[in-house]
Design an enzyme around this catalytic site. Structure first.
Site, PDB file in Angstrom:
ATOM      1  N   CYS A  96      26.072  54.922   0.221  1.00  0.00           N
ATOM      2  CA  CYS A  96      25.400  53.661   0.528  1.00  0.00           C
ATOM      3  C   CYS A  96      23.906  53.807   0.275  1.00  0.00           C
ATOM      4  CB  CYS A  96      25.618  53.292   1.989  1.00  0.00           C
ATOM      5  SG  CYS A  96      27.315  52.879   2.326  1.00  0.00           S
TER       6      CYS A  96
ATOM      7  N   GLY B 291      25.746  75.823   0.872  1.00  0.00           N
ATOM      8  CA  GLY B 291      26.385  75.682  -0.435  1.00  0.00           C
ATOM      9  C   GLY B 291      25.420  75.103  -1.455  1.00  0.00           C
ATOM     10  N   THR B 292      24.622  74.154  -1.031  1.00  0.00           N
ATOM     11  CA  THR B 292      23.669  73.504  -1.938  1.00  0.00           C
ATOM     12  C   THR B 292      22.696  74.529  -2.511  1.00  0.00           C
ATOM     13  OG1 THR B 292      23.850  71.435  -0.717  1.00  0.00           O
ATOM     14  CG2 THR B 292      21.864  71.733  -2.050  1.00  0.00           C
TER      15      THR B 292
ATOM     16  N   SER C  54      29.971  77.749   2.087  1.00  0.00           N
ATOM     17  CA  SER C  54      29.206  77.140   3.170  1.00  0.00           C
ATOM     18  C   SER C  54      29.994  77.270   4.468  1.00  0.00           C
ATOM     19  CB  SER C  54      28.972  75.660   2.835  1.00  0.00           C
ATOM     20  OG  SER C  54      28.252  75.053   3.865  1.00  0.00           O
ATOM     21  N   ALA C  55      29.400  77.931   5.466  1.00  0.00           N
ATOM     22  CA  ALA C  55      30.137  78.274   6.693  1.00  0.00           C
ATOM     23  C   ALA C  55      30.615  77.055   7.482  1.00  0.00           C
ATOM     24  CB  ALA C  55      29.255  79.150   7.589  1.00  0.00           C
ATOM     25  N   HIS C  56      29.854  75.952   7.420  1.00  0.00           N
ATOM     26  CA  HIS C  56      30.218  74.821   8.291  1.00  0.00           C
ATOM     27  C   HIS C  56      31.465  74.073   7.810  1.00  0.00           C
ATOM     28  CE1 HIS C  56      28.598  71.193   6.076  1.00  0.00           C
ATOM     29  NE2 HIS C  56      27.847  72.105   5.480  1.00  0.00           N
TER      30      HIS C  56
ATOM     31  N   THR D  26      13.126  86.209   5.722  1.00  0.00           N
ATOM     32  CA  THR D  26      13.817  86.904   6.815  1.00  0.00           C
ATOM     33  C   THR D  26      15.181  86.254   7.047  1.00  0.00           C
ATOM     34  OG1 THR D  26      11.695  87.447   7.783  1.00  0.00           O
ATOM     35  CG2 THR D  26      13.604  87.601   9.240  1.00  0.00           C
TER      36      THR D  26
ATOM     37  N   GLN E 145      34.616  73.889  -0.869  1.00  0.00           N
ATOM     38  CA  GLN E 145      35.727  73.284  -0.128  1.00  0.00           C
ATOM     39  C   GLN E 145      36.961  74.186  -0.029  1.00  0.00           C
ATOM     40  OE1 GLN E 145      35.894  70.582   1.718  1.00  0.00           O
ATOM     41  NE2 GLN E 145      33.948  69.602   1.187  1.00  0.00           N
TER      42      GLN E 145
HETATM   43  N1  PLP Z   1      29.822  71.529  -2.717  1.00  0.00           N
HETATM   44  C1  PLP Z   1      30.825  70.826  -2.194  1.00  0.00           C
HETATM   45  C2  PLP Z   1      32.087  70.672  -2.972  1.00  0.00           C
HETATM   46  C3  PLP Z   1      30.708  70.229  -0.940  1.00  0.00           C
HETATM   47  O1  PLP Z   1      31.712  69.516  -0.443  1.00  0.00           O
HETATM   48  C4  PLP Z   1      29.494  70.399  -0.221  1.00  0.00           C
HETATM   49  C5  PLP Z   1      29.293  69.736   1.084  1.00  0.00           C
HETATM   50  O2  PLP Z   1      29.750  68.640   1.318  1.00  0.00           O
HETATM   51  C6  PLP Z   1      28.477  71.164  -0.807  1.00  0.00           C
HETATM   52  C7  PLP Z   1      28.671  71.718  -2.043  1.00  0.00           C
HETATM   53  C8  PLP Z   1      27.182  71.381  -0.107  1.00  0.00           C
HETATM   54  O3  PLP Z   1      27.314  72.314   0.926  1.00  0.00           O
HETATM   55  P1  PLP Z   1      26.203  72.425   2.074  1.00  0.00           P
HETATM   56  O4  PLP Z   1      26.452  71.311   3.027  1.00  0.00           O
HETATM   57  O5  PLP Z   1      26.421  73.759   2.691  1.00  0.00           O
HETATM   58  O6  PLP Z   1      24.884  72.322   1.417  1.00  0.00           O
END
Ligand code: PLP
Length: 380
Positions: A326, A70-71, A199-201, A237, A179
């Site tokens: 933190c 996602g990032t 984001s798959a996880h 790749t 989310q």
């Molecule tokens: N955006 C949101 C709203 C998230 O909650 C997260 C992960 O916590 C991310 C982006 C980032 O996703 P990733 O962990 O796949 O980089």
């Protein structure tokens, strides 16, 4: 000690079916860019997932670009909007995920982009009238970046409404949908969003695998260059097994969406009830205890100050998120809490994010509620 995992907004356990499909994909070692059969078999695996995701979002497969997370998706979209689409103004909120917030700040500091922050109210909601007013104020090429569901408090924006407003004012619209993707039905043939991320996880898929939704006519360019992969929008790749895992997780999520969401909504309602009974004076942040919020997230505001609470719960095998970043040993309130709480509340309360999956049970909520009750009894 039985462990209790209630931090599913951070990440979710990978599903067995996903692992099985990923292991099979790993054995298919061809490079998807190779024209021989080894490569083409791997390529087919990727294209099947792309089609599956496009069907879920009701878009064209060409609009799905696989990334590492996602990032990366959010970085690529925002940075390319500035570099390649002439965006000189970004309208966003101060409660976006760091990967959006810091990227927007970088565009402001390094590229002189004007940034306008829409301040959320005490419930964490963004005022769409204010959005319209800000959009009206300037003819600058504008990107609006607002997350669909907030990862700390679960507040949601009306994606279609925001997208329609943006269209009306000729602004581009990016939504961080990390989310909400695969947790609810998203029909992008009906919602005129330009860019979104996944984001798959976050839905029982593997880490290191995600995608960016990029509307076909947008003109966005690659952040990572050096190859023609992903229609030249993301060189390198492909992570074939990761993409297959993403597809398997998405398929499971789609197939079970109704059943999973109904279960999790019940779990969340039960958690609100049990925690309210166990900790007198407890509150819930934003709209997280309401059904209008993302059903997987509950943001609890404990009526006492205990910066060590996350550690205390962890020692009892209970994993939650403390909702605070933190740094150098000091516990600092998150941006979301700074927006929602006044000084007095910040000094006398402790936020805690509890987040669920379809695997969460009422017994696990009981364990958390009992643990919080014991901690509260000692402190209050
Ligand atoms: N955006 C949101 C709203 C998230 O909650 C997260 C992960 O916590 C991310 C982006 C980032 O996703 P990733 O962990 O796949 O980089």
């Amino acid at each position: 000690m039985k462990k209790v995992y209630l931090d599913n907004a951070a990440t979710t356990p990978i599903a067995d079916q996903v692992i099985t499909e990923m292991v099979a994909a790993m054995k298919n070692f061809g490079n998807p860019s190779s024209t021989h059969s080894f490569g083409q078999e791997a390529k087919i695996l990727i294209e099947n997932v792309r089609r599956k995701i496009a069907d879920y979002l009701r878009v064209s497969p060409a609009e799905i670009i696989f990334t590492s997370c996602g990032t990366e998706s959010n970085n690529m979209i925002i940075k390319s909007c500035v570099r390649n689409l002439g965006v000189t103004r970004i309208i966003t909120s101060p409660i976006e995920h760091k990967c959006v917030a810091e990227t927007v700040a970088e565009m402001k500091n390094r590229k002189n982009v004007e940034v306008v922050y829409l301040r959320p109210d005490k419930k964490g909601d963004i005022d769409l009238v204010q959005l319209e007013e800000v959009l009206k104020q300037s003819d600058a090429k504008t990107l609006v970046s607002l997350m669909h569901a907030n990862n700390e408090i679960g507040n949601m924006i009306d994606l279609k409404k925001v997208a329609t407003i943006c269209k009306e004012f000729n602004a581009l619209f990016h939504s961080d949908t990390v989310q909400s993707m695969a947790h609810m039905d998203l029909d992008f043939s009906d919602i005129p969003v330009d860019f979104a991320s996944c984001s798959a996880h976050k839905f029982h898929g593997p880490k290191g695998s995600g995608f960016a939704f990029i509307r076909k006519s947008s003109g966005l360019k690659a952040l990572i260059t050096g190859g023609p992969q992903e229609r030249s929008l993301r060189a390198g790749t492909e992570n074939v097994a990761g993409i297959v895992g993403l597809g398997a997780a998405m398929e499971l999520a789609m197939k079970h969406m109704k059943e999973y969401s109904e279960h999790i909504i019940q779990i969340k309602d039960y958690a609100v009830k049990r925690i309210s009974e166990s900790v007198p004076g407890v509150k819930f942040n934003g709209r997280s205890s309401e059904h209008s919020s993302l059903y997987t997230v509950l943001s609890v505001l404990l009526p006492f100050k205990d910066p060590m609470i996350g550690m205390k719960l962890d020692m009892q095998g209970i994993a939650v998120s403390q909702g605070s970043a933190c740094s150098s040993g000091a516990s600092k309130p998150s941006m979301v809490m700074l927006m929602l709480l006044n000084d007095e509340e910040l000094n006398t309360t402790t936020p805690l994010r509890v987040s669920f999956s379809h695997l969460t049970t009422t017994d696990e909520i009981d364990v958390l509620a009992d643990a919080l009750q014991k901690i509260a009894e000692v402190i209050i």
